[in-house]
Design an enzyme around this catalytic site. Structure first.
Site, PDB file in Angstrom:
ATOM      1  N   TYR A   1      35.652 -44.219  47.068  1.00  0.00           N
ATOM      2  CA  TYR A   1      36.394 -45.191  46.269  1.00  0.00           C
ATOM      3  C   TYR A   1      37.501 -44.454  45.527  1.00  0.00           C
ATOM      4  O   TYR A   1      37.283 -43.364  44.988  1.00  0.00           O
ATOM      5  CB  TYR A   1      35.457 -45.859  45.253  1.00  0.00           C
TER       6      TYR A   1
ATOM      7  N   GLU B   1      43.360 -50.525  43.922  1.00  0.00           N
ATOM      8  CA  GLU B   1      41.986 -50.226  44.281  1.00  0.00           C
ATOM      9  C   GLU B   1      41.906 -49.996  45.785  1.00  0.00           C
ATOM     10  O   GLU B   1      42.378 -50.842  46.559  1.00  0.00           O
ATOM     11  CB  GLU B   1      41.106 -51.413  43.879  1.00  0.00           C
TER      12      GLU B   1
END
Ligand code: ADP
Ligand code: MG
Length: 390
Positions: free
Chosen positions: A109, A197
């Site tokens: 991530y 993101e």
């Protein structure tokens, strides 16, 4: 403003942030054409909506033949996709992204957000890619590495190393990762983004990093500096009530409670929502009617609030500073003529000409309109009214 995954990836790739090859499609035919154009024998058909969690909701699927691309595209296009971010009503899928299948060795991530307390952008990285990052943050916060970047210094090698070491990357991976993170920081800063993101950021079988997903949100107040990003706006994917409110100069955010709120000023709107919570209720929305509230804007406000089926009462909480309360009171009277207000309306008007306003409302004597003396009294009455206890 938010953009779709395919648009975020378009921006990424301008800055050298690696992304899989892909093309957006508006029809099944175009989807198949895109797959042919990409070549290869594995494609991913991805619903383009302004929400994450598409994979779990059935909006991201792997195809191993052109027939399968066709089948999946016709399944996904036009579906109402429900994910944990769309709410139970879901979002209509109007576009799909056809992307080459990527050989995934590991899912990480990587994100950039503005930390308002630190007054700096913060890069967040985690080995727990592919999962909901909110869940990781709540359950295993030690698995998230955060590095704040002072914009006056910009992204430096030591920032990159801190992130790479935090992720436990192998020596030969560190250089590639640092280049990736540095390019992403540039994307964030140069486009006045509020949020980026990448979940998952993938390590491929051949040891490269690639953004498999991409989410970007932008600072609306800075959009005038980025006409090419403003042009990416997909109005059809935005909440219709929020869009309509924007057209009338109202800031409206739908929430899921029962007490509709009509307030002037963002700070008072927040305070009002807090007070509703404090006295045991839940706000149905944030609505700032702004400093220039007129009968028309108040009427529009009622109309927008009442479109939400969950609304059981409305709390009008206006502080007359620049705007005079008598004008708002007249606006409320006008509005009840323009819009069929079907729920109790609790009104608290304070500040300039509050007494005159109270007189106006009192002598009009409208069945559904109830006066409140102050914020807490108003909130209590609104919550009681929502429960049918008033
Ligand atoms: P969402 O986060 O909305 O569910 P993603 O783009 O993250 O959507 O996709 C969900 C999952 O689908 C990813 O975690 C990944 O496992 C898989 N996936 C997505 N794109 C590709 C791709 N191009 N190649 C292979 N797998 C993919
Ligand atoms: Mg994702």
């Amino acid at each position: 403003m938010n953009v779709h995954e395919y648009q975020a990836k378009e921006i990424f790739s301008k800055y050298g942030v690696p992304v899989p090859r892909g093309y957006v499609a508006h029809s099944v035919l175009e989807a198949v054409e895109n797959a042919k154009k990409l070549g290869g024998n594995i494609w991913v058909v991805k619903a383009q909506i302004h929400a994450g969690g598409r994979g779990l909701g059935g909006g991201v699927k792997l195809a191993r033949s052109l027939e399968e691309v066709e089948e999946l595209a016709s399944q996904i296009l036009g579906m109402t996709l429900v994910t944990h971010q769309t709410g139970p009503e879901g979002k209509l899928v109007q576009k799909v992204y056809i992307e080459e299948g990527v050989d995934i060795a590991d899912e990480l991530y990587l994100g950039v957000v503005l930390d308002r307390a630190k007054e700096m952008p913060v890069i967040m990285a985690s080995t727990e890619g592919g999962m909901e990052i909110e869940k990781v943050a709540a359950e295993t916060p030690e698995k998230i590495v955060k590095v704040a970047i002072d914009p006056a210094i910009g992204f430096q090698a030591f920032h990159g190393r801190e992130l790479a070491f935090g992720l436990g990357l192998a020596k030969e991976e560190i250089g590639k990762f640092m280049k990736f993170a540095s390019a992403l920081y540039k994307v964030y800063m140069e486009n006045d983004a509020e949020l980026i993101e990448i979940n998952p950021l993938v390590k491929t079988g051949s040891g490269d990093f690639i953004a498999l997903d991409g989410k970007m949100g932008f600072d609306d107040s800075a959009l005038y500096r980025h006409p090419e990003i403003e042009a990416m706006r997909d109005i059809s994917a935005e909440d219709p009530s929020e869009r309509e409110a924007g057209e009338f100069g109202l800031s409206y955010i739908k929430l899921d409670g029962e007490v509709g709120c009509m307030v002037n000023g963002a700070g008072l709107a927040m305070g009002t929502m807090d007070t509703i919570n404090y006295v045991g209720g839940t706000p149905a929305n944030f609505l700032d009617v702004g400093g220039k509230a007129s009968a028309q804007t108040v009427a529009k406000g009622f109309e927008i609030i009442l479109k939400d089926q969950n609304v059981k009462s409305i709390f009008v909480n206006i502080f007359g500073g620049i705007v005079r309360c008598d004008r708002i009171a007249n606006g409320i009277l006008e509005a009840t003529k323009l819009v069929d207000v079907t729920v109790p309306v609790i009104v608290r008007l304070d500040g300039t000409n509050a007494l005159e306003a109270a007189e106006i409302l009192k002598s009009a004597n409208i069945a559904n309109v109830i006066s409140a003396t102050d914020l807490e009294d108003g909130a209590k009455k609104a919550v009681a009214a929502a429960r049918g206890e008033l």
